[in-house]
Design a protein around this motif. Structure first.
Motif, PDB file in Angstrom:
ATOM      1  N   SER A  96      -3.622 -32.951 -22.222  1.00  0.00           N
ATOM      2  CA  SER A  96      -4.305 -31.994 -22.879  1.00  0.00           C
ATOM      3  C   SER A  96      -3.083 -30.562 -23.045  1.00  0.00           C
ATOM      4  O   SER A  96      -2.097 -30.601 -22.471  1.00  0.00           O
ATOM      5  CB  SER A  96      -5.601 -31.246 -22.125  1.00  0.00           C
ATOM      6  N   THR A  97      -3.551 -29.998 -23.897  1.00  0.00           N
ATOM      7  CA  THR A  97      -2.576 -28.552 -24.260  1.00  0.00           C
ATOM      8  C   THR A  97      -2.287 -27.820 -23.003  1.00  0.00           C
ATOM      9  O   THR A  97      -1.125 -27.691 -22.612  1.00  0.00           O
ATOM     10  CB  THR A  97      -3.251 -27.722 -25.363  1.00  0.00           C
ATOM     11  N   GLN A  98      -3.344 -27.586 -22.261  1.00  0.00           N
ATOM     12  CA  GLN A  98      -3.150 -26.876 -20.830  1.00  0.00           C
ATOM     13  C   GLN A  98      -2.485 -27.566 -19.887  1.00  0.00           C
ATOM     14  O   GLN A  98      -1.670 -27.205 -19.115  1.00  0.00           O
ATOM     15  CB  GLN A  98      -4.514 -26.399 -20.482  1.00  0.00           C
ATOM     16  N   ARG A 102       1.143 -26.643 -18.374  1.00  0.00           N
ATOM     17  CA  ARG A 102       1.349 -26.617 -16.814  1.00  0.00           C
ATOM     18  C   ARG A 102       2.531 -27.407 -16.318  1.00  0.00           C
ATOM     19  O   ARG A 102       3.251 -27.094 -15.558  1.00  0.00           O
ATOM     20  CB  ARG A 102       0.134 -27.069 -16.205  1.00  0.00           C
ATOM     21  N   ASN A 186      -7.666 -16.607 -24.786  1.00  0.00           N
ATOM     22  CA  ASN A 186      -8.705 -16.488 -23.716  1.00  0.00           C
ATOM     23  C   ASN A 186     -10.079 -16.260 -24.050  1.00  0.00           C
ATOM     24  O   ASN A 186     -11.056 -16.359 -23.353  1.00  0.00           O
ATOM     25  CB  ASN A 186      -8.044 -15.478 -22.671  1.00  0.00           C
ATOM     26  N   TYR A 191     -11.502 -24.402 -24.872  1.00  0.00           N
ATOM     27  CA  TYR A 191     -10.927 -25.038 -23.540  1.00  0.00           C
ATOM     28  C   TYR A 191     -11.914 -24.953 -22.430  1.00  0.00           C
ATOM     29  O   TYR A 191     -12.895 -24.110 -22.500  1.00  0.00           O
ATOM     30  CB  TYR A 191      -9.605 -24.418 -23.055  1.00  0.00           C
ATOM     31  N   ARG A 193     -11.763 -24.539 -19.532  1.00  0.00           N
ATOM     32  CA  ARG A 193     -11.760 -23.417 -18.333  1.00  0.00           C
ATOM     33  C   ARG A 193     -12.400 -22.358 -19.033  1.00  0.00           C
ATOM     34  O   ARG A 193     -12.991 -21.394 -18.421  1.00  0.00           O
ATOM     35  CB  ARG A 193     -10.417 -23.335 -18.316  1.00  0.00           C
ATOM     36  N   ASN A 194     -12.056 -22.115 -20.371  1.00  0.00           N
ATOM     37  CA  ASN A 194     -12.777 -20.896 -21.015  1.00  0.00           C
ATOM     38  C   ASN A 194     -14.089 -21.005 -21.151  1.00  0.00           C
ATOM     39  O   ASN A 194     -14.954 -19.678 -21.223  1.00  0.00           O
ATOM     40  CB  ASN A 194     -12.221 -20.652 -22.362  1.00  0.00           C
TER      41      ASN A 194
END
Length: 435
Positions: A96-98, A102, A186, A191, A193-194
């Motif tokens: 994924s992008t995140q 990372r 954000n 995503y 997480r968001n």
């Protein structure tokens, strides 16, 4: 917990100010990392900054970089900056992008640590981040390691904001007039997480206002229990895994006494990259010898035991041409001498006049046979290995000394070929020395 200098310092390892550690602080330019930088400035500990520009937000990404660079210059802080092509990295694997960002970030931090001898890499992860990680991992069906959230410290990564909430960080930033950059991404719910941050977390607080504080206590309990389990699994591993000659031998019978077996198999073999307990159990239950592999290790069944060996230990060419005047050191020590009389200290001696040069060292091939000394007639090498009760690894590490005609002169360290043995009519000796 209120975020202030005293509480922050309590999360840092004790330091000897006669020998100050080298610290690298990861700084994105957002509120969390800028608060972290401000707190480090107040401690008086020297540190450097690292900023990763992932170029995902075009102009905004460049302005984040410029903001961090200017801050470092104003405060006399050394800074490292690197731009990454996240899209290309994503296409190289299933990321994924995140996750791609990372991986790139932490790999770079590790490079900086090694190159510049940093003792700590500090990130601005906080309690809300840990809750988000907990919920993401919970949704994926994780074990205890995933449920403990983001650990406060690892071997060289420190997260001194780990037990402070996002609200306490925001309060600190406002009270101390901290400047930071807002990341517009954000605020989206693109995503996972968001989505947790903006949709699920507010509902949890609505259900129980003290949810975050209770979560922190739960994480501490889970972390303590996880630590106890790790000690237990390490104790079991120390008892069952017997090391000898860079190999680890494990009794299958003793493994099967463990319950629940799949849980034990996962925790015992996961450090070696073998993370699928049912594959290991299938190997154990098989009526035939076989093996499974991870990226770093091989797990081999040999009769009633498993053999764990690191890859590369036996990685040599299948055939090596020998110079009889030189000493071979790998994959085994081997040297030759030619004499008119048999020396007393050689491992073996052959009749030199019966041998056709050059000699080669090679592994077993299908159909190989030789004439074992002391026996009548020929014997398949495969049958010889079976009769000698050699394990798969022992077979792989047993070499055959052959001559120009590919005749097997010597199963090295085990048996000579009868056709090349010395007799009372031998006048020239080819002597073999092993170590």
């Amino acid at each position: 917990m209120e975020l202030n200098l005293r509480n922050f310092q309590s999360n840092l390892p004790k330091t000897d100010f006669q020998n100050l550690p080298k610290i690298l602080v990861a700084v994105s330019g957002g509120i969390d990392s800028m608060v972290l930088v401000d707190l480090f400035l107040q401690t008086g500990l020297p540190f450097s900054m690292a900023h990763a520009n992932f170029q995902l937000r075009e102009k905004d990404s460049d302005e984040d970089e410029e903001f961090v660079r200017e801050f470092a210059q104003q405060h006399g802080i050394s800074i490292f900056v690197k731009r990454f092509d996240v899209k290309s990295y994503k296409s190289s694997g299933n990321y994924s992008t995140q996750m791609a960002a990372r991986n790139l970030r932490y790999d770079w931090f590790e490079e900086l640590k090694v190159e510049h001898h940093f003792d700590w890499i500090c990130t601005a992860h906080h309690l809300n981040d840990s809750l988000e990680t907990f919920l993401i991992n919970l949704s994926r069906g994780t074990g205890l390691d995933g449920l403990v959230g983001i650990s406060s410290n690892t071997e060289h990564i420190l997260r001194p904001l780990h037990n402070f909430s996002k609200e306490s960080i925001l309060n600190y930033a406002k009270s101390n007039s901290i400047q930071w950059r807002e990341d517009a991404s954000n605020s989206t719910t693109d995503y996972t997480r968001n989505k947790i941050r903006h949709e699920i977390f507010p509902k949890l607080i609505e259900i129980h206002p003290e949810f975050l504080q209770n979560f922190q206590r739960s994480i501490e309990h889970l972390s303590d229990q996880n630590l106890i389990l790790k000690y237990h699994f390490q104790s079991v591993s120390n008892d069952l895994f017997k090391s000898k000659d860079e190999q680890i031998f494990i009794s299958i019978e003793r493994l099967k006494d463990l319950h629940p077996l799949s849980t034990y198999l996962f925790h015992l073999f996961q450090p070696f990259g073998l993370e699928h307990p049912f594959e290991i159990q299938k190997l154990m239950d098989s009526n035939e010898n076989g093996e499974i592999q991870s990226k770093t290790h091989r797990l081999i069944k040999n009769r009633q035991e498993l053999i764990l060996v690191k890859k590369g230990e036996h990685d040599f060419p299948n055939e090596i041409e020998l110079d009889q005047d030189q000493i071979l050191e790998k994959p085994l020590y081997l040297r030759f001498s030619k004499t008119k009389e048999k020396p007393f200290d050689s491992a073996e001696s052959l009749d030199l006049d019966k041998v056709e040069f050059p000699l080669r060292l090679r592994r077993q091939k299908t159909g190989d046979s030789f004439f074992p000394i002391g026996m009548k007639g020929s014997k398949k090498i495969s049958k010889f290995f079976k009769d000698e009760k050699l394990s798969k690894l022992e077979k792989e590490s047993t070499w055959l000394l052959v001559d120009k005609e590919d005749r097997i002169l010597y199963v090295v360290g085990k048996r000579l070929d009868d056709r090349f043995k010395i007799t009372e009519n031998t006048h020239n000796f080819l002597n073999i020395y092993l170590c």
